[in-house]
Design an enzyme around this catalytic site. Structure first.
Site, PDB file in Angstrom:
ATOM      1  N   SER A  89       0.829  -1.201   0.000  1.00 44.73           N
ATOM      2  CA  SER A  89       0.000   0.000   0.000  1.00 44.73           C
ATOM      3  C   SER A  89       0.864   1.252   0.000  1.00 44.73           C
ATOM      4  O   SER A  89       1.976   1.262   0.534  1.00 44.73           O
ATOM      5  CB  SER A  89      -0.894  -0.004   1.247  1.00 44.73           C
TER       6      SER A  89
ATOM      7  N   TYR B  56      -2.191  -0.304  10.094  1.00 40.71           N
ATOM      8  CA  TYR B  56      -2.390  -0.862   8.760  1.00 40.71           C
ATOM      9  C   TYR B  56      -1.107  -0.727   7.939  1.00 40.71           C
ATOM     10  O   TYR B  56      -0.631  -1.685   7.322  1.00 40.71           O
ATOM     11  CB  TYR B  56      -3.550  -0.144   8.063  1.00 40.71           C
TER      12      TYR B  56
END
Length: 339
Positions: A136, A161
């Protein structure tokens, strides 16, 4: 440079197959005549109806097989790998979302760390030809240097995350180094489009604008995102499956790519594109920056261009129009009910 095309004799294992990117990738592979084994736990992070609607599309293809199971269940995963000669693994399953990781950290460790380790072990012991996995743009954290390059240090995540995604990259490096598992990491930049995740801002903005309700604009709209249309994401991944340089690197078969539009858009301009597509002005409520958010994302994609001759190029206007048309057809007409 001659690029190899997808080999439809191989078996592709796609985790997160009922997810946004997973469904679109599986569909593209199936359209190319490939056999796809989909794997997803159908968790309720967002409305399962949307995940089931995506699966309905995939189930129309004869060569699609689906397993409803969790990556944490290593015994089930082992059985799937033993029963099928899986050639390529694309790991897209993960607990998504930056803000949710603040409220529910355990879900991220289980799915993104424990589940991911199980995938690495399957690839190691079952001699998988190539593992591609979702990372990501969040790994860049509060980096000030732009555009974000895969050469940059990413040691300062600002959400759990992001920390799990950075961990995935480190774990892949270890398996590529120790066991020569070819791994290609995919740092996705704010993916949007039809059948997208309802927790994403563009989705909630569209719904609110159409319903005449206010939208929350964080950091007073002074934020930039490298929004990337789903078709561009899939084009990049498809090219990397057979053409990633890790497949010919015997020493360290490991590489990471940014897959982004290479053109950050100001949040207020993005909202304006939605307003234009919907045909209605947004009621804006301004808020400060949220914990875990970053000011700007901006992908440097020269490696992608050099290695697989690809650069995302869908304009924000075209991409948003496609999404809003899908939204109007599927949700406004109640073909698909999302809570």
């Amino acid at each position: 440079m001659d690029l190899k095309t997808i080999d439809n004799e191989k078996i592709y294992f796609v985790t997160g197959a009922a997810g946004f990117i997973g469904m679109h990738l599986s569909k593209r592979l199936l359209e190319n005549g490939c056999k796809v084994i989909g794997y997803d736990n159908l968790n309720d992070y967002y409305d399962v109806n949307l995940k089931k609607a995506r699966l309905d599309i995939l189930n129309e293809y004869e060569k699609f097989v689906f397993h409803k199971a969790d990556l944490v269940d290593k015994n089930y995963l082992e059985k799937v790998f033993k029963d099928s000669k899986i050639n390529i693994v694309i790991n897209l399953a993960a607990q998504a979302g930056v803000r949710y990781s603040i409220d529910n950290p355990d879900a991220y460790i289980q799915s993104n760390i424990v589940g991911y380790l199980n995938i690495l072990e399957m690839c190691r012991h079952h001699k998988v030809e190539h593992l591609l996995y979702a990372s990501s743009s969040s790994v860049y954290g509060a980096n000030k240097k732009i555009p974000f390059s895969t050469e940059d240090r990413v040691d300062n995540p600002v959400s759990l995350y992001a920390a799990t995604k950075k961990s995935n990259e480190l774990m892949a490096h270890t398996y590529s180094h120790l066991y020569k598992v070819p791994t290609t990491g995919l740092r996705f930049f704010t993916v949007y489009g039809p059948y997208g995740r309802p927790d994403m801002a563009y989705y909630s903005f569209t719904k609110a604008i159409m319903d005449g309700k206010p939208i929350k604009v964080f950091n007073n709209g002074d934020m930039y995102r490298d929004f990337t249309y789903i078709d561009d994401i899939i084009d990049g991944v498809i090219r990397l499956i057979e053409n990633s340089p890790v497949l010919s690197n015997k020493e360290l078969p490991y590489k990471i790519y940014n897959i982004g539009n290479n053109k950050p858009e100001k949040l207020l301009d993005f909202i304006q594109a939605i307003e234009m597509a919907v045909g209605k002005e947004a009621i804006k409520e301004y808020y400060p920056m949220q914990p875990g958010d970053v000011y700007q994302t901006y992908a440097e994609v020269s490696d992608l261009v050099q290695d697989v001759l690809f650069k995302p190029d869908t304009s924000i206007e075209d991409g948003i129009n496609s999404f809003v048309n899908w939204y109007k057809t599927h949700l406004s007409n109640h073909h698909l009910v999302i809570k």
